[in-house]
Motif scaffolding. Structure first.
Motif, PDB file in Angstrom:
ATOM      1  N   LEU A 184       5.744  -5.503   4.768  1.00 11.57           N
ATOM      2  CA  LEU A 184       5.856  -5.844   3.346  1.00 11.57           C
ATOM      3  C   LEU A 184       4.790  -5.171   2.492  1.00 11.57           C
ATOM      4  O   LEU A 184       4.905  -5.108   1.275  1.00 11.57           O
ATOM      5  CB  LEU A 184       5.746  -7.363   3.158  1.00 11.57           C
ATOM      6  CG  LEU A 184       6.910  -8.204   3.667  1.00 11.57           C
ATOM      7  CD1 LEU A 184       6.630  -9.684   3.455  1.00 11.57           C
ATOM      8  CD2 LEU A 184       8.211  -7.816   2.970  1.00 11.57           C
ATOM      9  N   GLU A 185       3.724  -4.677   3.140  1.00  8.48           N
ATOM     10  CA  GLU A 185       2.611  -4.042   2.413  1.00  8.48           C
ATOM     11  C   GLU A 185       2.019  -5.024   1.396  1.00  8.48           C
ATOM     12  O   GLU A 185       1.849  -4.726   0.207  1.00  8.48           O
ATOM     13  CB  GLU A 185       3.074  -2.755   1.742  1.00  8.48           C
ATOM     14  CG  GLU A 185       3.633  -1.735   2.723  1.00  8.48           C
ATOM     15  CD  GLU A 185       4.293  -0.546   2.042  1.00  8.48           C
ATOM     16  OE1 GLU A 185       4.085  -0.372   0.820  1.00  8.48           O
ATOM     17  OE2 GLU A 185       5.016   0.193   2.722  1.00  8.48           O
ATOM     18  N   LEU A 186       1.673  -6.211   1.884  1.00  7.87           N
ATOM     19  CA  LEU A 186       1.151  -7.275   1.034  1.00  7.87           C
ATOM     20  C   LEU A 186      -0.232  -6.924   0.490  1.00  7.87           C
ATOM     21  O   LEU A 186      -1.109  -6.474   1.221  1.00  7.87           O
ATOM     22  CB  LEU A 186       1.066  -8.575   1.824  1.00  7.87           C
ATOM     23  CG  LEU A 186       2.410  -9.227   2.189  1.00  7.87           C
ATOM     24  CD1 LEU A 186       2.244 -10.155   3.389  1.00  7.87           C
ATOM     25  CD2 LEU A 186       2.975  -9.978   0.995  1.00  7.87           C
ATOM     26  N   ASP A 241       3.956  -7.167  -3.153  1.00 12.17           N
ATOM     27  CA  ASP A 241       4.361  -6.412  -1.974  1.00 12.17           C
ATOM     28  C   ASP A 241       5.303  -5.305  -2.433  1.00 12.17           C
ATOM     29  O   ASP A 241       5.482  -5.096  -3.630  1.00 12.17           O
ATOM     30  CB  ASP A 241       4.979  -7.319  -0.895  1.00 12.17           C
ATOM     31  CG  ASP A 241       6.267  -7.999  -1.331  1.00 12.17           C
ATOM     32  OD1 ASP A 241       6.993  -7.452  -2.204  1.00 12.17           O
ATOM     33  OD2 ASP A 241       6.584  -9.081  -0.813  1.00 12.17           O
TER      34      ASP A 241
END
Length: 369
Positions: A184-186, A241
């Motif tokens: 998710l690339e939070l 995200d």
């Protein structure tokens, strides 16, 4: 002296469900494929969206041509969880409420047909029903006028739509849950709140229940006083995200004493519980306390809904052991409040988030992830 009772403001509508034929647009789609959307109705749609009120569709039509017409009219993007088909409208409204996670008392329904409004009112008496003729006056009604409109409220529909795309991808994901979170690339940002944040911070203290350590509501005036007091840190947490922003998802109120920091409030949005947001926020604070060489005391008021927050505190190592640092904090008059203690130790950086946050022990900014 008067016998009049104080006026109680109506519950704000969170979602308005529109009928289509002769309500949202002029005409009946089965009779005229070029039905028209009046400009005053378009204005209502865009204004409700700007106020953070979600909108949906419940219509007796075939889905594909009806949705195609909404797209052609340039308004399809405004409607979430649409229900277009031939079943009972009360069933469709119930599905919309369930999909959004809204109580029926916060849902409204508008239709030109009295029999349809009556059917919904009979099966779902909590839902407020309106005649199509009242559509252009909705913006003047108190239930469609939130007391404040935060930045997050103005983009609530976009956040919901991003959430749906996120949920769809998660359903297709076949790997471990931690791998999905990494995908998710939070990005979590913790920062000191300012006056522009206060409406959303107040909202978080009021509406968050499962992940609220004390259940205390901090009104605007109280928050402004804390911002002006150098003993306090009022911190707001935002999350994004690759699908888009989650908005403000956490608030932390910290009172600093020599040798001990008093965590007066920790609350995070229930929407992001599954990401472990509360744990990441608490772990960061413990690490900050360890770097500053202080102990932590956290207020916790148990209730029937915030058991998850107690688990987070206990998992982080908070307990009720005696410590001299407790004497530096005034006794709380509320006997239901537990004072949990932690001798802080350094913590690892989160493995599924990129974290940006202030250094509470100094003026620098730290990044991890």
């Amino acid at each position: 002296m008067t016998d009049e009772l104080p006026t109680v403001p109506p519950v704000t509508v969170k979602c308005l469900v529109w009928d289509l034929d002769d309500t949202l647009w002029q005409g009946v789609l089965l009779e005229d494929e070029q039905v028209v959307l009046p400009d005053p109705i378009r204005a209502v749609i865009t204004a409700l969206d700007a106020r953070g009120i979600l909108q949906s569709v419940c219509s007796r039509n075939d889905h594909e041509p009806a949705w195609a017409r909404l797209c052609a009219l340039g308004v399809a993007e405004y409607f979430v969880a649409p229900q277009i088909g031939w079943g009972r409208k009360s069933d469709a409204v119930q599905r919309i409420a369930d999909r959004l996670g809204f109580a029926l008392g916060t849902v409204a329904f508008i239709d030109d047909q009295p029999v349809e409004r009556a059917e919904v009112a009979f099966h779902l008496p909590q839902v407020r029903c309106y005649d199509a003729g009242a559509a252009t006056a909705l913006l003047d009604r108190p239930e469609f006028t939130p007391t404040s409109v935060t930045v997050d409220a103005r983009r609530r529909r976009q956040m919901y739509q991003a959430g749906q795309r996120r949920a769809d991808e998660q359903a297709r994901f076949t790997g471990p849950a931690e791998d999905f979170l990494r995908s998710l690339e939070l990005v979590m940002r913790i920062r000191r709140a300012d006056a522009a944040d206060l409406s959303r911070v107040e909202e978080l203290t009021l509406r968050t229940s499962q992940m609220n350590a004390t259940g205390v509501h901090y009104p605007d005036q109280a928050l402004r006083a804390l911002l002006a007091d150098p003993r306090y840190e009022v911190l707001v947490t935002t999350l994004t995200d690759r699908f888009g922003p989650h908005g403000a998802v956490g608030v932390l109120v910290l009172e600093k004493h020599p040798g001990v920091w008093h965590l007066r409030l920790l609350a995070t949005s229930c929407r992001v519980v599954s990401f472990g947001t509360g744990t990441v926020l608490l772990t960061w604070l413990v690490d900050q306390a360890a770097r500053a060489g202080v102990h932590l005391i956290a207020d916790f008021r148990p209730n029937d809904r915030n058991r998850m927050m107690e688990i987070a505190y206990r998992f982080a190592g908070f307990d009720e052991e005696p410590c001299a640092c407790r004497d530096r904090i005034a006794v709380d008059s509320d006997r239901a409040v537990q004072r949990l203690h932690l001798a802080a130790r350094r913590q690892p950086a989160p493995s599924t988030f990129h974290l940006t946050a202030p250094d509470l022990a100094g003026p620098a900014t730290v990044g991890a992830g």
